[in-house]
Scaffold this motif. Structure first.
Motif, PDB file in Angstrom:
ATOM      1  N   MET A   1       7.613  10.971 -21.666  1.00 34.97           N
ATOM      2  CA  MET A   1       7.183  12.370 -21.742  1.00 34.97           C
ATOM      3  C   MET A   1       6.713  12.713 -23.162  1.00 34.97           C
ATOM      4  O   MET A   1       7.376  12.353 -24.117  1.00 34.97           O
ATOM      5  CB  MET A   1       8.372  13.258 -21.371  1.00 34.97           C
ATOM      6  N   PRO A   2       5.584  13.403 -23.299  1.00 35.94           N
ATOM      7  CA  PRO A   2       5.109  13.730 -24.653  1.00 35.94           C
ATOM      8  C   PRO A   2       6.042  14.729 -25.339  1.00 35.94           C
ATOM      9  O   PRO A   2       6.721  15.509 -24.663  1.00 35.94           O
ATOM     10  CB  PRO A   2       3.744  14.371 -24.388  1.00 35.94           C
ATOM     11  N   MET A  28      11.462  19.902 -29.359  1.00 36.00           N
ATOM     12  CA  MET A  28      10.053  20.330 -29.475  1.00 36.00           C
ATOM     13  C   MET A  28       9.633  20.505 -30.926  1.00 36.00           C
ATOM     14  O   MET A  28      10.439  20.896 -31.772  1.00 36.00           O
ATOM     15  CB  MET A  28       9.853  21.673 -28.749  1.00 36.00           C
ATOM     16  N   ASN A  29       8.360  20.226 -31.194  1.00 41.17           N
ATOM     17  CA  ASN A  29       7.764  20.622 -32.466  1.00 41.17           C
ATOM     18  C   ASN A  29       7.606  22.138 -32.444  1.00 41.17           C
ATOM     19  O   ASN A  29       7.309  22.719 -31.391  1.00 41.17           O
ATOM     20  CB  ASN A  29       6.386  19.977 -32.640  1.00 41.17           C
ATOM     21  N   ILE A  30       7.785  22.753 -33.612  1.00 38.99           N
ATOM     22  CA  ILE A  30       7.785  24.212 -33.660  1.00 38.99           C
ATOM     23  C   ILE A  30       6.674  24.739 -34.565  1.00 38.99           C
ATOM     24  O   ILE A  30       6.510  24.277 -35.694  1.00 38.99           O
ATOM     25  CB  ILE A  30       9.146  24.735 -34.198  1.00 38.99           C
ATOM     26  N   SER A 225      11.179  24.329 -20.199  1.00 38.98           N
ATOM     27  CA  SER A 225      11.493  22.915 -19.962  1.00 38.98           C
ATOM     28  C   SER A 225      10.637  22.318 -18.839  1.00 38.98           C
ATOM     29  O   SER A 225      10.019  23.035 -18.054  1.00 38.98           O
ATOM     30  CB  SER A 225      12.982  22.770 -19.608  1.00 38.98           C
ATOM     31  N   GLU A 226      10.647  21.012 -18.772  1.00 35.76           N
ATOM     32  CA  GLU A 226       9.949  20.302 -17.694  1.00 35.76           C
ATOM     33  C   GLU A 226      10.539  20.709 -16.337  1.00 35.76           C
ATOM     34  O   GLU A 226       9.813  20.832 -15.339  1.00 35.76           O
ATOM     35  CB  GLU A 226      10.096  18.777 -17.866  1.00 35.76           C
ATOM     36  N   GLU A 227      11.855  20.913 -16.320  1.00 36.96           N
ATOM     37  CA  GLU A 227      12.562  21.220 -15.064  1.00 36.96           C
ATOM     38  C   GLU A 227      12.138  22.531 -14.411  1.00 36.96           C
ATOM     39  O   GLU A 227      12.349  22.731 -13.227  1.00 36.96           O
ATOM     40  CB  GLU A 227      14.064  21.349 -15.343  1.00 36.96           C
ATOM     41  N   ALA A 228      11.564  23.440 -15.214  1.00 32.96           N
ATOM     42  CA  ALA A 228      11.230  24.767 -14.682  1.00 32.96           C
ATOM     43  C   ALA A 228       9.809  24.826 -14.109  1.00 32.96           C
ATOM     44  O   ALA A 228       9.268  25.910 -13.891  1.00 32.96           O
ATOM     45  CB  ALA A 228      11.409  25.824 -15.774  1.00 32.96           C
TER      46      ALA A 228
END
Ligand code: NAI
Length: 244
Positions: A1-2, A28-30, A225-228
């Motif tokens: 995952m990126p 995550m990058n911010i 998130s990916e999950e959402a």
């Protein structure tokens, strides 16, 4: 995952800062933005320590030119923005009878128009990637109304409408658009309220406590998130049961 990159508006304090830190801890990058975040050493250091990569860009949401320029600068340094959190907001409370046009306009400009212009800036990248998360911080008062806040309530209710309109419009590119509606959260925004109002609010909260910025940040992190990925057009209440 990126590794995802999240841009948060109003990240210098309160809910925005807690959200930047929470998303950083999620890997995550911010890109942390606020009116004057570049010179805020303390915040820069705290977020930089938590994030794989952190970037700080001044952006005044009252100015479409500043919004455009800030995104252009950010996108010179990060490839794309995967997650946009429209968090910055202001209040200029007053009774409708005496509300000045400036009071009305400034709150609508920053809280609603600013969020829309920021969304426009991230869309080309999200459409290209076929992936995006847009999260708008609205408010419980945008759902239930509040006296002496006609400007703020209109802007926050407007954000809910914007969330639903764009959820439908952007779904084809796998971009989700959701809102988080905090109740009473202990930040600078609420610190100055008279004790009498705080007591009245507390009495209406089922969990019998005010919320913390981290309570809101956790909800944002989930929606980011990916999950959402199958949740869109939703308004997630983080209000301790103040309104349901
Ligand atoms: P805060 O006042 O502590 O922080 C607001 C942030 O927005 C700061 O970083 C400030 O620099 C930034 N900001 C203000 N005007 C700006 C502008 N023109 N351009 C760029 N940045 C600007 O507020 P708090 O409490 O952290 O609130 C964050 C969001 O949550 C706001 O949208 C607020 O309306 C919403 N909210 C807050 C609640 C609370 O009880 N604190 C309840 C419900 C919603």
């Amino acid at each position: 995952m990126p590794t995802r990159t999240a841009l948060i508006t109003g990240a210098s304090r309160g809910i925005g800062k807690a959200t930047a830190l929470r998303l950083a801890r999620a890997g995550m990058n911010i890109v942390a933005t606020s009116r004057e975040i570049e010179s805020n050493e303390a915040v820069r250091e705290e977020i930089s320590r938590a994030a794989p990569r952190a970037l700080f860009v001044n952006m005044d949401l009252a100015s479409p030119d500043s919004i455009r320029a800030a995104f252009a600068r950010a996108l010179e340094q990060v490839e794309r923005i995967d997650v946009l959190v429209n968090n910055a907001g202001i209040t200029r409370d007053g009774l409708a009878l005496r509300m000045k046009p400036e009071q009305w306009q400034s709150v609508l400009e920053v809280n609603l128009s600013g969020a829309f212009y920021a969304i426009q800036q991230v869309l080309p990248g999200m459409v290209r990637e076929r992936w995006g998360r847009i999260i708008n911080i609205t408010s419980v008062v945008g759902q239930m109304g509040n006296a002496a806040q006609a400007n703020y309530v209109s802007a926050k209710a407007g954000l809910i409408g914007l969330t639903k309109a764009l959820a439908r419009e952007l779904a084809r590119w796998n971009i989700t658009v959701n809102a988080v509606a905090p109740g009473f959260i202990e930040t600078d925004m609420t610190a100055g309220l008279p004790q009498q109002i705080k007591d009245r609010m507390l009495a209406a909260i089922a969990l019998e406590r005010f919320g913390k910025p981290e309570d809101v940040a956790g909800a944002v992190a989930f929606l980011a998130s990916e999950e959402a990925g199958y949740i869109t057009g939703h308004v997630l209440n983080v209000n301790g049961g103040m309104y349901m």
